[in-house]
Design a protein around this motif. Structure first.
Motif, mmCIF file in Angstrom:
data_model
loop_
_atom_site.group_PDB
_atom_site.id
_atom_site.type_symbol
_atom_site.label_atom_id
_atom_site.label_comp_id
_atom_site.label_asym_id
_atom_site.label_seq_id
_atom_site.Cartn_x
_atom_site.Cartn_y
_atom_site.Cartn_z
ATOM 1 N N THR B 233 0.832 -1.202 0.000
ATOM 2 C CA THR B 233 0.000 0.000 0.000
ATOM 3 C C THR B 233 0.869 1.255 0.000
ATOM 4 O O THR B 233 0.649 2.177 -0.778
ATOM 5 C CB THR B 233 -0.919 0.000 1.236
ATOM 6 N N MET B 234 1.896 1.271 0.846
ATOM 7 C CA MET B 234 2.705 2.484 0.984
ATOM 8 C C MET B 234 3.566 2.732 -0.259
ATOM 9 O O MET B 234 3.768 3.870 -0.652
ATOM 10 C CB MET B 234 3.588 2.419 2.242
ATOM 11 N N PHE B 237 1.131 4.222 -2.614
ATOM 12 C CA PHE B 237 0.643 5.502 -2.078
ATOM 13 C C PHE B 237 1.696 6.593 -2.286
ATOM 14 O O PHE B 237 1.376 7.729 -2.609
ATOM 15 C CB PHE B 237 0.320 5.340 -0.592
ATOM 16 N N GLN B 309 -7.190 8.685 -3.785
ATOM 17 C CA GLN B 309 -8.096 7.801 -3.045
ATOM 18 C C GLN B 309 -8.985 6.997 -3.988
ATOM 19 O O GLN B 309 -9.177 5.804 -3.829
ATOM 20 C CB GLN B 309 -8.951 8.632 -2.078
ATOM 21 N N HIS B 313 -8.493 3.100 -4.063
ATOM 22 C CA HIS B 313 -9.606 2.306 -3.556
ATOM 23 C C HIS B 313 -9.976 1.221 -4.558
ATOM 24 O O HIS B 313 -10.060 0.049 -4.231
ATOM 25 C CB HIS B 313 -10.803 3.205 -3.255
ATOM 26 N N TYR B 317 -6.917 -0.982 -2.582
ATOM 27 C CA TYR B 317 -7.570 -1.273 -1.295
ATOM 28 C C TYR B 317 -8.664 -2.332 -1.463
ATOM 29 O O TYR B 317 -8.764 -3.264 -0.670
ATOM 30 C CB TYR B 317 -8.198 -0.015 -0.683
ATOM 31 N N GLU B 320 -7.307 -5.731 -1.834
ATOM 32 C CA GLU B 320 -6.805 -6.298 -0.580
ATOM 33 C C GLU B 320 -7.940 -6.835 0.274
ATOM 34 O O GLU B 320 -7.799 -7.844 0.950
ATOM 35 C CB GLU B 320 -6.015 -5.246 0.196
ATOM 36 N N LYS B 321 -9.058 -6.126 0.248
ATOM 37 C CA LYS B 321 -10.195 -6.513 1.089
ATOM 38 C C LYS B 321 -11.004 -7.655 0.476
ATOM 39 O O LYS B 321 -11.401 -8.583 1.165
ATOM 40 C CB LYS B 321 -11.140 -5.315 1.262
#
Lengths: 277, 352
Positions: B233-234, B237, B309, B313, B317, B320-321
């Motif tokens: 993520t980082m 990001f 974002q 997302h 993100y 990942e979810k």
């Protein structure tokens, strides 16, 4: 089908003005229906959406402990539309509570360990819940050390309770204020400095940190110096929320929703996440 | 799986017949726009045009909807006694079934993604409003014979212009008829005994197969996102690509508004005198107030963070979810963006 968005009705039983600036009040709420009370099973660190018909909802940490039966406590800072309305409400009025929401403090991990609590200002609420819970189940935890600070003596929350805890010998209380004040005989100094002075051992210990960003920023290096690892530093975030159940999309920090995956995260977890909080 | 055919001329009659039993929602003209709208006259359905201007997500997740109603005892700042004052009452769910007719496979994939969001397991995470509509809804898809240049529905985990995932029935346009492929029991029940349908001849079925193969070749945009999963993520990001990608964005929000998978919403109370409703309205991560705290602090303070974002997302993100990418390749955001931001370009940068 269950509808998780419907708040359960509660009545305001008591309103306590906590601070000298009158901006923080604690609301004692009791469910109108017994079955709602029984269904509301929570653990310290969780929060709930407080609902006021016509104004909306706000996510607020639960300040009472599950060991305190028959009511819930929420300490609310007056800052926006809903909180201002709440501050204007009276004992006896009906509002709503939706929850409990979010991931609590890892109580099971804390069992058998020493626990240090570092907090500043009005972030103390869910930590009040944690302390009350631990004291009620005292034999399950090791040493309990509390470092709690506010700008002035009049800005401390739960003053009666703090006194009560200070009189006990099974909890090590360090209550501090930023500047010398008339009538104040306790500690004077910022939370990071007091933490350094108290120097709790990191051995077999978890530390729960909750406070304003500036406090956290300066406390973190002190804790690291004392030997706390990112896995043993536990924090709680807040972000703007609506749904509280990981759907509406606004409170996420990276892939994690503060409402569903948090608000409690370890520093190790936060180190992998963007600083969008 | 059962194959039937219907002459194009008989389709309007079938839809009118269906509309007597349930709500039929199909692409129809509203002003200048083609949108998914409830129709009672089957001839209003437009099945021979490119995709609708907005995605049909609003059928299950309306732009504005009532969540609950209430009465308060505050009337012009005076307290007046009112029964049930301050207590929220759930709204009545749909009592009639509905069918979405002529949805494209990409938009159906959008619903499969929304299914994951609105039902995250356990009663406390079931979004009653979405799910109550969902269970009352049948979905009849329409394959895309001629995908557009902005379509990329074969990318990521999406199945292309004739994907059947999530459909109860698939329609394939073959000359002057449609081949009607019944995929589920729900689809079977929906069409049982309807006028105009007859068993498919093998020539039509063969032709439908050829059309499908030809359509797949027409989707020439293929976007790779294979490296995104492996990056942290980082890493993503902090990638320098964000420093410039956002610059032309005007934060108008049309991408989120038209997107079949964007699902951010706001909850607001509205009142007339002492009677109120709690509403749910679409919201957008492109807007600054979306994340603004009451204190004034904003964790996503500038357009750059908000732009980032939206893409993080969908492509990181969400993956990942939920282990899939939250983009179906419908291409609406590419068509409608006033400054020509192309999601395909952004993903290419993220996937470097």
């Amino acid at each position: 089908m269950n509808n998780p968005y419907i708040p359960k009705p509660v009545r305001i039983e008591e309103i306590i003005t906590e601070t000298e600036d009158r901006n923080l009040k604690t609301f004692k709420l009791a469910f109108l229906n017994k079955e709602d009370e029984q269904a509301f099973r929570y653990t310290p660190g969780q929060f709930a959406e407080l609902s006021i018909a016509g104004k909306g909802e706000i996510p607020i940490g639960i300040a009472s402990s599950p060991t305190e039966k028959g009511h819930l406590l929420f300490t609310v800072n007056k800052v926006g539309v809903v909180t201002t309305q709440l501050h204007n409400m009276s004992v006896g009025e009906v509002m709503g509570v939706r929850g409990p929401l979010g991931k609590p403090y890892p109580i099971d991990k804390l069992e058998g360990k020493n626990v240090v609590i570092v907090s500043g200002g009005f972030a103390f609420t869910t930590l009040r819940s944690t302390i009350a819970y631990m004291l009620e189940n005292r034999e399950r935890f090791g040493n309990i050390t509390v470092i709690y600070g506010a700008r002035t003596p009049g800005m401390l929350l739960y003053k009666d309770q703090l006194k009560e805890w200070q009189d006990r010998d099974d909890i090590d209380m360090h209550v501090t204020v930023d500047k010398k004040a008339e009538g104040w005989t306790g500690k004077v100094g910022f939370v990071p400095a007091v933490t350094k002075e108290v120097a709790p051992s990191a051995d077999n210990t978890y530390v729960l940190v909750c406070g304003p960003p500036i406090m956290i920023k300066f406390t973190q290096p002190v804790l690291t110096e004392l030997g706390f690892t990112p896995e043993t530093i536990i924090m709680s975030l807040e972000n703007r929320m609506k749904c509280g159940i990981g759907v509406c999309g606004r409170c996420n920090v990276g892939p994690n929703y503060v409402c569903k995956d948090g608000p409690v995260f370890t520093l190790a977890e936060l180190n992998e996440m963007p600083k969008e909080y | 799986m059962k194959e039937m055919v219907i002459n194009k001329g008989d389709m309007a009659g079938l839809l009118t017949e269906l509309a007597g039993e349930m709500t039929v929602i199909a692409p129809a003209k509203k002003g200048d726009n083609l949108l998914f709208e409830p129709i009672s006259d089957g001839s209003k359905a437009v099945l021979d045009s490119a995709n609708t201007r907005l995605s049909p997500k609003g059928v299950l997740f309306p732009q504005c909807e009532q969540m609950m109603t209430f009465t308060t005892d505050r009337k012009q700042a005076r307290l007046v006694a009112a029964e049930n004052a301050g207590i929220m009452q759930d709204v009545k769910p749909l009592d009639q079934g509905q069918v979405i007719w002529g949805i494209r496979p990409c938009d159906t994939a959008g619903f499969l993604i929304l299914d994951k969001v609105f039902n995250q397991g356990g009663a406390e995470y079931e979004d009653a409003y979405y799910l109550r509509r969902r269970e009352k809804t049948a979905i009849v898809g329409l394959g895309c014979n001629k995908p557009l240049s902005t379509c990329f529905c074969t990318s990521f985990d999406n199945g292309g212009p004739f994907a059947t995932n999530g459909l109860d029935v698939l329609l394939t346009e073959v000359g002057d008829k449609y081949v009607v492929t019944v995929l589920t029991d729900k689809g079977e029940a929906l069409l049982k005994g309807k006028n105009g349908l007859s068993e498919a001849d093998s020539a039509s079925i063969d032709q439908a197969g050829q059309i499908k193969d030809a359509a797949l070749k027409l989707v020439y945009s293929s976007i790779k996102a294979d490296k995104i999963k492996g990056k942290t993520t980082m890493e993503l990001f902090d990638d320098p690509c964000w420093d410039t990608l956002y610059e032309t964005c005007m934060a108008c929000g049309v991408c989120t508004y038209s997107c079949p998978t964007c699902h951010c919403f706001d909850i607001q109370d509205e009142m007339i005198d002492t009677e109120g409703v709690r509403m749910r309205n679409w919201d957008s991560c492109m807007f600054s107030l979306f994340t603004a705290h009451a204190t004034g602090h904003n964790p996503r303070p500038t357009k750059k963070e908000r732009f980032k974002q939206r893409f993080m997302h969908k492509f990181k993100y969400f993956q990942e979810k939920f282990d899939r990418i939250a983009c179906v390749g419908c291409g609406r955001c590419i068509q409608l963006c006033p400054v020509n931001i192309d999601v395909r370009q952004v993903v290419k940068e993220m996937n470097r």
